[in-house]
Design a protein around this motif. Sequence first.
Motif, PDB file in Angstrom:
ATOM      1  N   SER A  93       3.723  -3.567   6.656  1.00 54.58           N
ATOM      2  CA  SER A  93       2.727  -5.396   6.656  1.00 54.58           C
ATOM      3  C   SER A  93       1.628  -4.589   6.482  1.00 54.58           C
ATOM      4  CB  SER A  93       2.815  -5.192   8.057  1.00 54.58           C
ATOM      5  OG  SER A  93       1.675  -6.476   8.112  1.00 54.58           O
ATOM      6  N   ALA A  94       1.527  -4.628   4.880  1.00 55.68           N
ATOM      7  CA  ALA A  94      -0.082  -5.138   4.363  1.00 55.68           C
ATOM      8  C   ALA A  94      -1.220  -5.376   5.436  1.00 55.68           C
ATOM      9  CB  ALA A  94      -0.490  -5.806   3.051  1.00 55.68           C
ATOM     10  N   GLU A  95      -1.042  -6.598   6.403  1.00 55.16           N
ATOM     11  CA  GLU A  95      -2.278  -6.764   7.381  1.00 55.16           C
ATOM     12  C   GLU A  95      -2.051  -5.974   8.275  1.00 55.16           C
ATOM     13  OE1 GLU A  95      -3.260 -11.334   9.922  1.00 55.16           O
ATOM     14  OE2 GLU A  95      -0.908 -11.132   9.390  1.00 55.16           O
ATOM     15  N   TYR A  96      -1.304  -5.400   8.920  1.00 56.77           N
ATOM     16  CA  TYR A  96      -1.568  -4.306   9.154  1.00 56.77           C
ATOM     17  C   TYR A  96      -1.936  -3.021   9.376  1.00 56.77           C
ATOM     18  CZ  TYR A  96       1.258  -6.771  13.093  1.00 56.77           C
ATOM     19  OH  TYR A  96       1.582  -7.310  14.557  1.00 56.77           O
ATOM     20  N   CYS A  97      -2.061  -3.111   8.042  1.00 58.61           N
ATOM     21  CA  CYS A  97      -2.508  -1.358   7.537  1.00 58.61           C
ATOM     22  C   CYS A  97      -4.235  -1.887   6.686  1.00 58.61           C
ATOM     23  CB  CYS A  97      -2.051  -1.297   6.257  1.00 58.61           C
ATOM     24  SG  CYS A  97      -0.453  -0.899   6.135  1.00 58.61           S
ATOM     25  N   GLU A  98      -4.535  -2.774   6.590  1.00 56.18           N
ATOM     26  CA  GLU A  98      -5.999  -3.101   6.784  1.00 56.18           C
ATOM     27  C   GLU A  98      -6.579  -2.902   7.667  1.00 56.18           C
ATOM     28  OE1 GLU A  98      -5.889  -7.897   5.486  1.00 56.18           O
ATOM     29  OE2 GLU A  98      -4.682  -6.964   3.016  1.00 56.18           O
ATOM     30  N   THR A  99      -5.704  -4.309   8.693  1.00 59.67           N
ATOM     31  CA  THR A  99      -6.342  -4.039   9.960  1.00 59.67           C
ATOM     32  C   THR A  99      -6.598  -3.074  11.028  1.00 59.67           C
ATOM     33  OG1 THR A  99      -5.443  -6.463  10.878  1.00 59.67           O
ATOM     34  CG2 THR A  99      -5.940  -4.861  12.930  1.00 59.67           C
ATOM     35  N   ALA A 100      -5.512  -2.039  10.677  1.00 53.87           N
ATOM     36  CA  ALA A 100      -5.227  -0.510  10.937  1.00 53.87           C
ATOM     37  C   ALA A 100      -6.954  -0.013  10.359  1.00 53.87           C
ATOM     38  CB  ALA A 100      -4.285   0.529  10.550  1.00 53.87           C
ATOM     39  N   ARG A 101      -6.865  -0.445   9.576  1.00 56.80           N
ATOM     40  CA  ARG A 101      -8.636   0.813   8.007  1.00 56.80           C
ATOM     41  C   ARG A 101      -9.790   0.814   8.904  1.00 56.80           C
ATOM     42  NH1 ARG A 101      -5.429  -1.351   4.003  1.00 56.80           N
ATOM     43  NH2 ARG A 101      -4.061   0.645   2.781  1.00 56.80           N
ATOM     44  N   TRP A 102      -9.161  -1.169   8.618  1.00 57.06           N
ATOM     45  CA  TRP A 102     -11.221  -1.467  10.042  1.00 57.06           C
ATOM     46  C   TRP A 102     -10.927  -1.111  11.082  1.00 57.06           C
ATOM     47  CZ3 TRP A 102     -10.111  -5.802  14.093  1.00 57.06           C
ATOM     48  CH2 TRP A 102     -11.454  -6.569  14.229  1.00 57.06           C
ATOM     49  N   LEU A 103     -10.379  -1.162  11.811  1.00 54.04           N
ATOM     50  CA  LEU A 103     -10.747  -0.910  13.312  1.00 54.04           C
ATOM     51  C   LEU A 103     -10.633   0.853  12.951  1.00 54.04           C
ATOM     52  CD1 LEU A 103      -6.809  -2.022  15.437  1.00 54.04           C
ATOM     53  CD2 LEU A 103     -10.104  -2.485  15.684  1.00 54.04           C
ATOM     54  N   ASN A 104     -10.263   1.519  12.423  1.00 54.39           N
ATOM     55  CA  ASN A 104     -10.109   2.758  12.564  1.00 54.39           C
ATOM     56  C   ASN A 104     -12.029   2.746  12.159  1.00 54.39           C
ATOM     57  OD1 ASN A 104      -8.293   3.499  12.392  1.00 54.39           O
ATOM     58  ND2 ASN A 104      -7.859   4.120  10.489  1.00 54.39           N
ATOM     59  N   GLY A 105     -12.851   2.096  11.267  1.00 51.08           N
ATOM     60  CA  GLY A 105     -14.127   2.277  10.649  1.00 51.08           C
ATOM     61  C   GLY A 105     -15.135   1.762  12.119  1.00 51.08           C
ATOM     62  N   LEU A 106     -14.301   1.322  12.992  1.00 51.28           N
ATOM     63  CA  LEU A 106     -14.765   0.556  13.487  1.00 51.28           C
ATOM     64  C   LEU A 106     -15.706   1.809  15.167  1.00 51.28           C
ATOM     65  CD1 LEU A 106     -13.265  -3.509  14.602  1.00 51.28           C
ATOM     66  CD2 LEU A 106     -15.993  -2.670  13.616  1.00 51.28           C
ATOM     67  N   VAL A 107     -14.875   2.396  15.394  1.00 50.66           N
ATOM     68  CA  VAL A 107     -14.724   3.914  16.001  1.00 50.66           C
ATOM     69  C   VAL A 107     -15.321   4.999  15.509  1.00 50.66           C
ATOM     70  CG1 VAL A 107     -12.630   2.204  17.511  1.00 50.66           C
ATOM     71  CG2 VAL A 107     -12.017   3.611  16.187  1.00 50.66           C
ATOM     72  N   GLY A 108     -15.490   4.963  13.890  1.00 49.76           N
ATOM     73  CA  GLY A 108     -15.733   6.449  13.380  1.00 49.76           C
ATOM     74  C   GLY A 108     -14.777   7.723  12.795  1.00 49.76           C
ATOM     75  N   LEU A 109     -13.711   6.845  13.060  1.00 44.28           N
ATOM     76  CA  LEU A 109     -12.550   7.609  12.182  1.00 44.28           C
ATOM     77  C   LEU A 109     -11.789   7.465  10.917  1.00 44.28           C
ATOM     78  CD1 LEU A 109     -10.369   7.192  16.001  1.00 44.28           C
ATOM     79  CD2 LEU A 109     -11.875   9.700  14.813  1.00 44.28           C
ATOM     80  N   GLY A 110     -13.020   6.427  10.545  1.00 47.51           N
ATOM     81  CA  GLY A 110     -12.150   6.321   9.567  1.00 47.51           C
ATOM     82  C   GLY A 110     -11.422   7.397   8.026  1.00 47.51           C
ATOM     83  N   ASP A 111     -12.557   8.459   8.475  1.00 51.18           N
ATOM     84  CA  ASP A 111     -12.293  10.221   7.521  1.00 51.18           C
ATOM     85  C   ASP A 111     -11.508  10.621   8.023  1.00 51.18           C
ATOM     86  OD1 ASP A 111     -13.645  10.036   9.995  1.00 51.18           O
ATOM     87  OD2 ASP A 111     -15.303  11.903   8.995  1.00 51.18           O
ATOM     88  N   ARG A 112     -10.802  10.339   8.899  1.00 48.66           N
ATOM     89  CA  ARG A 112      -9.883  11.087   9.305  1.00 48.66           C
ATOM     90  C   ARG A 112      -8.206  11.027   9.488  1.00 48.66           C
ATOM     91  NH1 ARG A 112     -12.085  13.211  15.609  1.00 48.66           N
ATOM     92  NH2 ARG A 112     -14.412  13.744  14.882  1.00 48.66           N
TER      93      ARG A 112
END
Length: 268
Positions: A93-112
């Motif tokens: 799901s493209a929407e779920y992937c976009e949401t996952a990236r957004w949430l990763n960034g919100l909690v400071g885990l986007g680089d992992r």
Amino acid sequence: MTERATHYRTGSVQHDITQALVAAGKSLDDLKPAELAMLEDYHTGGRLVTVQLVDLAGVTPESRVLDDGAGIGGTARYLADRFGCSVTAVDLSAEYCETARWLNGLVGLGDRIDVRQGDVTALQLEDDSFDIVFSQHVQMNVARKDLLYGEARRVLRDGGRLALWDIAAGDGGELDYPLPWADGPEHSHLVTPEDLRAEIEGAGFTVEHWADLTEQVGDVMRTIQGLPPNPLGLHAFVPSFRERGKHLTEALTDGRLRAIQAVATISR
């Protein structure tokens, strides 16, 4: 977009999650990974069974992990936060992937966490590139389980592990819909626990741990349904989730569905 992807598309997932977090008094400017725990694990039993499976899988900070069919990325974030390990999260799901990236960034885990849109039956990933593959509540949407587990085996290194948490068919009784993974029987591809194990072993895995946790998770689901209303939960972004959860809980309680936890290894 295939039927598997459209079932999970609403067009408002990020908005709905934002509204739920605000209603729960959370600040999006200072959000901690643990604050997402109530709404990010899109599988039966939620965070409790995620933790159990992670412990069984033997993840370490050095592990390279694939969250295969990651949804909005709850397991990937839990792993990256707890162990600091490298995680790749794949979902159709493209929407779920976009949401996952957004949430990763919100909690400071986007680089992992590397989030990729893709098909679990045809992974665009290199051979022998992961130590552990997590597959949680994925196969019920996949008719070709040989391709699902064959791809998991392909991307695992020698000695790698498949960590599985899934729903299987029970006593053959007719199911009530909608369920969390399907609006009707045409979108559900359940097999019995015996057939599920045969598919995994047929892909080249040796099952090291196999447990039927139907009774335990049924108790958990009934407890969750009895809790007071909370803004945070899968109902925040999954349409008709309370009805879906009710049908799932009833089928686990009376034996029409089974809940299976497993860890399997490969040896080339």
